[in-house]
Design an enzyme around this catalytic site. Structure first.
Site, PDB file in Angstrom:
ATOM      1  N   PRO A  50       0.819  -1.216   0.000  1.00 17.86           N
ATOM      2  CA  PRO A  50       0.000   0.000   0.000  1.00 17.86           C
ATOM      3  C   PRO A  50       0.854   1.268   0.000  1.00 17.86           C
ATOM      4  O   PRO A  50       0.373   2.347  -0.334  1.00 17.86           O
ATOM      5  CB  PRO A  50      -0.809  -0.091   1.295  1.00 17.86           C
ATOM      6  CG  PRO A  50      -0.514  -1.412   1.904  1.00 17.86           C
ATOM      7  CD  PRO A  50       0.634  -2.035   1.192  1.00 17.86           C
ATOM      8  N   GLU A 103       1.541  -7.766   8.898  1.00 18.22           N
ATOM      9  CA  GLU A 103       1.605  -6.310   9.062  1.00 18.22           C
ATOM     10  C   GLU A 103       2.708  -5.688   8.216  1.00 18.22           C
ATOM     11  O   GLU A 103       2.991  -4.503   8.325  1.00 18.22           O
ATOM     12  CB  GLU A 103       1.782  -5.950  10.541  1.00 18.22           C
ATOM     13  CG  GLU A 103       0.462  -5.742  11.264  1.00 18.22           C
ATOM     14  CD  GLU A 103      -0.442  -6.965  11.240  1.00 18.22           C
ATOM     15  OE1 GLU A 103       0.046  -8.067  11.543  1.00 18.22           O
ATOM     16  OE2 GLU A 103      -1.624  -6.821  10.892  1.00 18.22           O
ATOM     17  N   ARG A 123      -1.950  -8.184 -21.100  1.00 15.99           N
ATOM     18  CA  ARG A 123      -2.749  -7.586 -22.167  1.00 15.99           C
ATOM     19  C   ARG A 123      -1.937  -6.668 -23.076  1.00 15.99           C
ATOM     20  O   ARG A 123      -2.370  -6.333 -24.165  1.00 15.99           O
ATOM     21  CB  ARG A 123      -3.923  -6.790 -21.576  1.00 15.99           C
ATOM     22  CG  ARG A 123      -4.816  -7.611 -20.662  1.00 15.99           C
ATOM     23  CD  ARG A 123      -5.996  -6.822 -20.137  1.00 15.99           C
ATOM     24  NE  ARG A 123      -6.986  -6.550 -21.174  1.00 15.99           N
ATOM     25  CZ  ARG A 123      -7.071  -5.464 -21.887  1.00 15.99           C
ATOM     26  NH1 ARG A 123      -6.236  -4.481 -21.692  1.00 15.99           N
ATOM     27  NH2 ARG A 123      -7.985  -5.331 -22.816  1.00 15.99           N
ATOM     28  N   ASP A 144      -9.025   0.721 -25.865  1.00 16.75           N
ATOM     29  CA  ASP A 144      -9.375   0.620 -24.446  1.00 16.75           C
ATOM     30  C   ASP A 144      -9.442   1.960 -23.762  1.00 16.75           C
ATOM     31  O   ASP A 144      -8.662   2.846 -24.068  1.00 16.75           O
ATOM     32  CB  ASP A 144      -8.296  -0.180 -23.680  1.00 16.75           C
ATOM     33  CG  ASP A 144      -8.550  -1.662 -23.718  1.00 16.75           C
ATOM     34  OD1 ASP A 144      -9.649  -2.055 -24.105  1.00 16.75           O
ATOM     35  OD2 ASP A 144      -7.620  -2.411 -23.353  1.00 16.75           O
TER      36      ASP A 144
HETATM   37  C1  4GM Z   1       2.221  -4.299   3.828  1.00 17.31           C
HETATM   38  C2  4GM Z   1       3.415  -4.478   3.160  1.00 17.31           C
HETATM   39  C3  4GM Z   1      -0.723  -4.275  -1.472  1.00 17.31           C
HETATM   40  C4  4GM Z   1       1.094  -5.024   3.488  1.00 17.31           C
HETATM   41  C5  4GM Z   1       3.485  -5.367   2.108  1.00 17.31           C
HETATM   42  C6  4GM Z   1      -0.493  -5.161  -0.409  1.00 17.31           C
HETATM   43  C7  4GM Z   1      -2.664  -3.500  -0.351  1.00 17.31           C
HETATM   44  C8  4GM Z   1      -1.822  -3.439  -1.441  1.00 17.31           C
HETATM   45  C9  4GM Z   1       1.161  -5.944   2.438  1.00 17.31           C
HETATM   46  C10 4GM Z   1       2.345  -6.093   1.751  1.00 17.31           C
HETATM   47  C11 4GM Z   1      -1.372  -5.156   0.659  1.00 17.31           C
HETATM   48  C12 4GM Z   1      -2.100  -2.474  -2.560  1.00 17.31           C
HETATM   49  C13 4GM Z   1      -0.036  -6.744   2.048  1.00 17.31           C
HETATM   50  N1  4GM Z   1      -2.437  -4.325   0.665  1.00 17.31           N
HETATM   51  N2  4GM Z   1      -2.892  -1.453  -2.301  1.00 17.31           N
HETATM   52  N3  4GM Z   1      -1.199  -5.946   1.781  1.00 17.31           N
HETATM   53  O1  4GM Z   1      -1.573  -2.648  -3.652  1.00 17.31           O
HETATM   54  O2  4GM Z   1       2.400  -6.968   0.715  1.00 17.31           O
END
Ligand code: 4GM
Length: 240
Positions: free
Chosen positions: A90, A117, A155, A170
């Site tokens: 994230p 986490e 794709r 697209d």
């Molecule tokens: C923290 C660090 C990607 C959490 C690495 C992974 C959302 C997304 C995770 C991680 C995730 C996204 C696992 N949550 N928004 N959680 O792309 O892989």
């Protein structure tokens, strides 16, 4: 040339069905794309196959350990160039169609799916070349984001989608939303298809669609229109 994607995950089963079906399955079957799924747990050396542990300093949850992930990457040496080692997270840069196009040009890359986490920061600092996010929300793991990346990249590979026109047509391929589409019947419950589409005048239809693309983007995603016009301006300046 075949693009190779190596995926590190503790849930390899997540990938089975999506990689077997539809265009993705076809791309792999035809050798346009090679996707190898590796179970991080296979690189855990202790008898409990530990891949995560409690955070130093305390706090809730678990953190993914360094050793299995570093070992899994070592194991890829010789088969993957390791030029691009991506963590789905994230905290990463938001994935865009331009980024997808760039990745489709790479000869190979690695996707690391985190869980819990997060992952030990030493992995992020010393192994990862970039972090990618598929949007501003949190998931339990990077598996679905990894599948999103794989599908979007597939794709863009020549030969995956029969008609290249359906790719360039697209939404977002050139940065704009696409024009509205209609199919038979010409009238349904009193709702009519725009007259111009039935006219057979291809030049007029082309112009109408172009206008629709622009006006819809302006109305629904003004941020995209701004980006599009900015890019167009830069391109035009380069031609001059
Ligand atoms: C923290 C660090 C990607 C959490 C690495 C992974 C959302 C997304 C995770 C991680 C995730 C996204 C696992 N949550 N928004 N959680 O792309 O892989």
């Amino acid at each position: 040339m075949t693009i190779q994607i190596d995926v590190l995950t503790i849930f390899p089963e997540y990938f089975t069905i999506p990689l077997q079906n539809s265009l993705l399955g076809k791309a792999i079957q035809e050798g346009i794309m090679k996707v190898k799924i590796h179970n991080i747990r296979d690189f855990a050396k202790d008898k409990h196959k530990t891949v995560d542990d409690t955070p130093y300093g305390g706090g809730p949850g678990m953190v993914m350990k360094c050793e299995p992930i570093f070992d899994a990457i070592d194991d890829l040496k010789g088969s993957n160039s390791l030029e691009h080692i991506i963590l789905l997270s994230p905290g990463g840069k938001i994935l865009t169609q331009d980024k997808v196009k760039e990745m489709a040009q790479w000869k190979d890359f690695v996707l690391i799916c985190g869980r819990y986490e997060g992952v030990d920061e030493r992995i992020v600092e010393n192994l990862i070349t970039e972090e990618i996010s598929i949007g501003d929300y949190v998931l339990s793991g990077g598996e679905l984001p990894a599948l999103v990346v794989i599908e979007a990249v597939s794709r863009m590979l020549p030969g995956v989608i029969g008609e290249w026109e359906s790719v360039t047509n697209d939404s977002l391929y050139d940065g704009l939303l696409s024009y509205p589409q209609y199919t038979k019947p010409a009238e349904f419950r009193g709702m009519k298809v725009p007259e111009i589409l039935l006219s057979g005048n291809h030049e007029k239809i082309r112009i109408w669609r172009e206008e629709q693309s622009l006006s819809r983007t302006k109305k629904k995603r003004p941020d995209l229109l701004e980006k599009y016009l900015e890019k167009k301006k830069t391109n035009d300046e380069q031609v001059e």
